[in-house]
Design a protein around this motif. Structure first.
Motif, short mmCIF file in Angstrom:
data_model
loop_
_atom_site.label_atom_id
_atom_site.label_comp_id
_atom_site.label_asym_id
_atom_site.label_seq_id
_atom_site.Cartn_x
_atom_site.Cartn_y
_atom_site.Cartn_z
N GLN A 193 -65.32 -22.76 -30.71
CA GLN A 193 -66.47 -21.93 -30.37
C GLN A 193 -66.93 -22.18 -28.93
N ALA A 194 -66.90 -23.46 -28.53
CA ALA A 194 -67.28 -23.79 -27.15
C ALA A 194 -66.30 -23.18 -26.16
N GLY A 195 -65.00 -23.20 -26.51
CA GLY A 195 -64.00 -22.58 -25.64
C GLY A 195 -64.21 -21.08 -25.52
N SER A 196 -64.53 -20.43 -26.65
CA SER A 196 -64.79 -18.99 -26.63
C SER A 196 -66.02 -18.67 -25.79
N LYS A 197 -67.03 -19.53 -25.92
CA LYS A 197 -68.25 -19.31 -25.14
C LYS A 197 -67.97 -19.46 -23.65
N ILE A 198 -67.07 -20.40 -23.31
CA ILE A 198 -66.67 -20.56 -21.90
C ILE A 198 -66.04 -19.27 -21.39
N GLU A 199 -65.10 -18.72 -22.18
CA GLU A 199 -64.42 -17.49 -21.76
C GLU A 199 -65.40 -16.33 -21.64
N GLN A 200 -66.32 -16.23 -22.60
CA GLN A 200 -67.32 -15.16 -22.54
C GLN A 200 -68.22 -15.30 -21.31
N SER A 201 -68.61 -16.54 -21.03
CA SER A 201 -69.48 -16.78 -19.86
C SER A 201 -68.74 -16.48 -18.57
#
Length: 395
Positions: A193-201
């Motif tokens: 989830q943290a990795g996905s949030k990084i990509e989204q950001s």
């Protein structure tokens, strides 16, 4: 009395001498007109030429674009004015947007928080993995002990109480191991989830930063500014044009009368005359409207044009319409008599003046609509000096 008479006679003598001198000067400045003018002439004949109808046209750019902003903001600067030339990718308008700057800061802050969350998730996964290894070791030891005590219980080598104690420790170790495995799964999920949030950001920041380029309106091609539709300090918004620009390639747009609709086609040649620039040239029709405008009963054509013509210039567009017979004479043979056009005709050895009504000019010749019918001898030389009644002889 005699003295007064003497003064009068002297004054009279001076006056006579002065008048005599003045007359002599006037006589010396008079034109010494010859008895006969030796002239060149030509026979006036009718010629068959293409009949042309003239329409008004306007020079414009071949390609025009309305430049509109993609973001809302105040116009900080407009670097060009009407008539200015520019090159492709030149910055023509700069826009200031506080809202866009705030969006960039929010996106940068979100990315920073996402990176912190990723580090925390990575640390959580490492701790969960350590706890799992520890729980797994304890579980393996408890399982071996439990199996051994189970065999010993069957042979009554250990008491039931001792067996129950080992079994309890085994079940506790198994539960701790299962919890450690579940914690691993949760930590891995948080890491994903943290990795996905990084990509989204990152995507949000990239998109927001791409809007930064929208603060500058650049030229899509080499061209010229046709209209300035806003001013510095005004609010700019999507859908509202700031500049109208055109390419350097020019065309002539003209409205042609309805009756020529079937006679004019794309690819036909027309003659363009630019009176202000003393220029004329042959052009080709590039486009023709498919319908006639109801109000004016005209249709529009676009022709090629010389790029040196200024945008917005008025020109004349001459369209061929069959052929007609007419009288054409050299423009140099025409003289101005007040507001009238005239020529000198040789009849016998006498000069006769004819007043003309002139039509179109083609090259160095001009069409005579009335005044000559053909067969006359037209005087070509000394036309400004010769008057009706003067005697002429041909070279």
């Amino acid at each position: 009395m005699r003295s007064w008479m003497g003064i009068f006679l002297m004054f009279l003598a001076v006056t006579v001498v002065s008048c005599s001198n003045a007359k002599t000067e006037d006589e010396t400045t008079q034109y010494d007109k010859p008895d006969k003018f030796t002239v060149e002439t030509m026979a006036v004949n009718k010629e068959v030429r293409a009949a042309k109808i003239t329409f008004s046209g306007t020079v414009t750019s071949d390609k025009t674009v309305m430049l509109m902003p993609k973001i809302m903001g105040y116009i900080r600067s407009i670097s060009v004015d009407i008539g200015d030339s520019f090159r492709k990718n030149d910055v023509l308008v700069s826009i200031s947007s506080d809202e866009l700057s705030a969006r960039v800061k929010r996106a940068e802050s979100a990315l920073k928080e996402a990176r912190i969350g990723l580090k925390q998730a990575e640390s959580g996964l490492k701790m969960a993995q350590m706890e799992k290894r520890k729980a797994e070791a304890q579980f393996n030891l408890a399982e071996k002990t439990y199996k051994r005590y189970k065999r010993l219980l069957k042979s009554e080598s250990v008491s039931q109480q001792e067996y129950d104690q080992v079994e309890s420790e085994y079940l506790s170790a198994k539960e701790s191991y299962d919890i450690a495995v579940e914690n691993i799964n949760l930590a891995e999920k948080k890491l994903n989830q943290a990795g996905s949030k990084i990509e989204q950001s990152k995507a949000m920041l990239s998109e927001t930063q791409s809007y930064i380029d929208y603060k500058k309106i650049k030229a899509p091609f080499d061209g010229v500014v046709l209209k300035k539709l806003s001013e510095e300090g005004n609010l700019a918004s999507p859908g509202n044009a700031v500049l109208k620009i055109g390419s350097n390639e020019k065309i002539v747009a003209a409205e042609i009368g309805e009756r020529l609709f079937n006679n004019v086609s794309v690819g036909d040649n027309v003659t363009i005359s630019y009176p202000s620039g003393n220029m004329s040239f042959t052009a080709v029709i590039k486009n023709k409207s498919s319908q006639i405008m109801p109000g004016s009963r005209k249709f529009t054509v676009e022709t090629t044009a010389k790029d040196i013509l200024p945008a917005g210039a008025y020109v004349k567009v001459m369209v061929a319409e069959g052929q007609n017979e007419g009288v054409f004479i050299p423009r140099s043979a025409v003289k101005q008599v007040g507001q009238l056009n005239a020529v000198i005709i040789k009849e016998g050895d006498q000069a006769k003046m004819r007043i003309l009504k002139l039509g179109r000019e083609i090259g160095n010749k001009v069409e005579v609509l009335s005044g000559l019918s053909g067969g006359e001898k037209l005087v070509l030389t000394d036309v400004e000096l010769i008057e009706s009644g003067d005697r002429l002889k041909e070279k």
